[in-house]
Design a protein around this motif. Sequence first.
Motif, short mmCIF file in Angstrom:
data_model
loop_
_atom_site.label_atom_id
_atom_site.label_comp_id
_atom_site.label_asym_id
_atom_site.label_seq_id
_atom_site.Cartn_x
_atom_site.Cartn_y
_atom_site.Cartn_z
N LEU A 138 -3.01 6.25 3.71
CA LEU A 138 -2.73 4.94 3.12
C LEU A 138 -3.63 4.74 1.91
N ASP A 139 -3.02 4.62 0.73
CA ASP A 139 -3.77 4.33 -0.49
C ASP A 139 -3.72 2.82 -0.72
N ILE A 140 -4.88 2.17 -0.55
CA ILE A 140 -4.93 0.70 -0.54
C ILE A 140 -5.50 0.14 -1.84
N ALA A 141 -5.51 0.95 -2.91
CA ALA A 141 -6.16 0.52 -4.15
C ALA A 141 -5.55 -0.76 -4.72
N GLU A 154 0.83 -6.62 6.60
CA GLU A 154 0.18 -5.76 5.61
C GLU A 154 1.17 -4.66 5.25
N ARG A 155 1.85 -4.86 4.14
CA ARG A 155 3.05 -4.09 3.81
C ARG A 155 2.72 -2.68 3.30
N VAL A 156 3.57 -1.73 3.67
CA VAL A 156 3.43 -0.35 3.21
C VAL A 156 4.76 0.12 2.62
N TRP A 157 4.67 1.11 1.71
CA TRP A 157 5.88 1.70 1.12
C TRP A 157 5.69 3.21 1.09
N ARG A 158 6.66 3.90 1.67
CA ARG A 158 6.55 5.35 1.74
C ARG A 158 6.74 5.99 0.37
N LEU A 159 5.85 6.90 0.03
CA LEU A 159 5.95 7.71 -1.17
C LEU A 159 6.12 9.18 -0.76
N GLY A 199 -5.76 -3.71 6.09
CA GLY A 199 -5.77 -2.57 6.98
C GLY A 199 -6.36 -2.86 8.34
N VAL A 200 -7.23 -3.85 8.44
CA VAL A 200 -7.86 -4.16 9.73
C VAL A 200 -6.80 -4.59 10.74
N ARG A 201 -5.97 -5.53 10.34
CA ARG A 201 -4.97 -6.06 11.27
C ARG A 201 -3.85 -5.04 11.50
N LEU A 202 -3.51 -4.26 10.49
CA LEU A 202 -2.51 -3.20 10.67
C LEU A 202 -2.98 -2.18 11.71
N LEU A 203 -4.23 -1.73 11.59
CA LEU A 203 -4.75 -0.75 12.54
C LEU A 203 -4.86 -1.34 13.94
N ALA A 204 -5.25 -2.61 14.02
CA ALA A 204 -5.30 -3.26 15.34
C ALA A 204 -3.91 -3.32 15.95
N SER A 205 -2.92 -3.65 15.14
CA SER A 205 -1.54 -3.70 15.64
C SER A 205 -1.06 -2.31 16.05
N LEU A 206 -1.44 -1.30 15.28
CA LEU A 206 -1.07 0.07 15.62
C LEU A 206 -1.62 0.45 16.99
N MET A 207 -2.88 0.14 17.25
CA MET A 207 -3.47 0.48 18.54
C MET A 207 -2.98 -0.44 19.65
N ALA A 225 0.86 -1.18 0.00
CA ALA A 225 0.00 0.00 0.00
C ALA A 225 0.89 1.23 0.00
N GLY A 226 0.43 2.29 -0.64
CA GLY A 226 1.18 3.53 -0.61
C GLY A 226 0.99 4.24 0.72
#
Length: 498
Positions: free
Chosen positions: A463-466, A410-415, A487-495, A388-389
């Motif tokens: 987060l652009d998840i398209a 749930e992988r992310v890459w900084r733009l 994104g569900v599990r990422l946000l849960a992990s964040l909190m 995700a961006g």
Amino acid sequence: MFESVRVSKRGAPDAVIAGVFKPETGRPKPDPQTRALPAGEAIARACDRPECTGAAGSVTETFEGSTRVLIVGLGARSEFKAGSLRSALAGAGRRLASAKASRAAIELAGPLKRAKIDAHAAGVAAGECFGLLSFDTTAFKGAGTTDRPQRPRLSLRSTDAVFEKGVARGLGLAESANLCRRWASTPPNVATPMWMASEARRIARGVETLSVRVLKGAELSKERLTGIATVGRASVNEPCLIRVAYTPARPARGARPAVIVGKTITYDTGGLSLKPTNSMKGMKEDKDGGCAALAAMHAIATVVRPRRPVVCLLAAAENCVSDNAYRPDDVLTFRNGVTVEVTNTDAEGRLVLADALCWACDREKPAFIVDLATLTGGVITALGSTFAGLWCEDDALRARVESAAEASGERVWRLPMHDEYREMMKSPIADLVNSNPNRKAHPIQGAAFLDAFVDRGTPWCHLDIAGVHGVDSDTGPYAANTPTGWGVRLLASLMDQE
């Protein structure tokens, strides 16, 4: 695949799952702990078979008496992580489903010890895998389908108590992710903005820490939520802002809320900037950012239970065509005073998100904001379906989101974000255009636009998840042509970091 999955020690297991690493040379061999299992000798013999390689995700089947034994390849030990189990166990899960197994023991203590992997984290990943496999892909099949497969009920256990506790937590997170996937799959004649509001109320029912408020009609105008009202006015299905609040039973003193924002376009025709026919199919999934945000609130309230308050804002509308649809050349004035020249009615997601971001800064006084949106096709061109961006100029928040991405898989890459991108979004008529027709830096355009609606000094992550909200083929625990609940599990992990 499974009707349900739970942790239970009732009854003897009819299947055992063990694991072996892929060696650099020669045949894989079970470690001493695996060899000491009641099925250890059968596992050792099966490892001598040519099809047993230890390659990640491979499955070799044998029997110890009437007990089915599945030997899962874990790949190279040097590359193995706790999260590797989300994919590595998927093949074993599918095999158990096809065999109609009902009770399985997962015995991976030996390989986890050899690789120095935390047993609880590994259990969470295993639970997520089996939970995600339980998603019903046939929910909308009707009387015309007579060959719907039987879905067994599966119970899991392990002799490793720490691992087993992790499995239970992972199943809880997967339950929330599957809520997102169900909502994402629901067709637009059912999943209207107000249906999303009813689903928010449904998950909050019986959960004391969750509350729901829905702003619609005249209240949108009163609160100057211009983007939602404008984008949604052409539809017979009225738009709304859905606010879901988690209030912890024992909140940390002085803790300001985290705010999660989700783009919830329940169907996107493109409006007057009409999409071509082949581009409109699948636009029921333009609500997937909002689905993930709402399902994350379920996980936060039922599994994570942080001491920080959390607010979720779903900007919900249907982008349709009618005689009162908004037009290219319209100029909109938003809650924070910023004016926007509409150049493309198919860039509607950023307009509804702008409302939610303004509200978040104005009314919620957030510690930080994270938004999720299927915002641009350009992010798919840039990153495919691997990442995700991510746009986040706050170092501390970005580090936390990246850590949550690592933990959840749930992988992310900084733009990048830069003033030159912000300049691209300026209008000769108003403050901003909602889309620059030159198509340069397409995914960054969306982030640069949204940046104008976040108060300076407020940590914010977009987060652009398209590219990651669905899969086209069987991938790990996901079946072909299904949503991922990204994104569900990422946000849960964040909190959970709270």
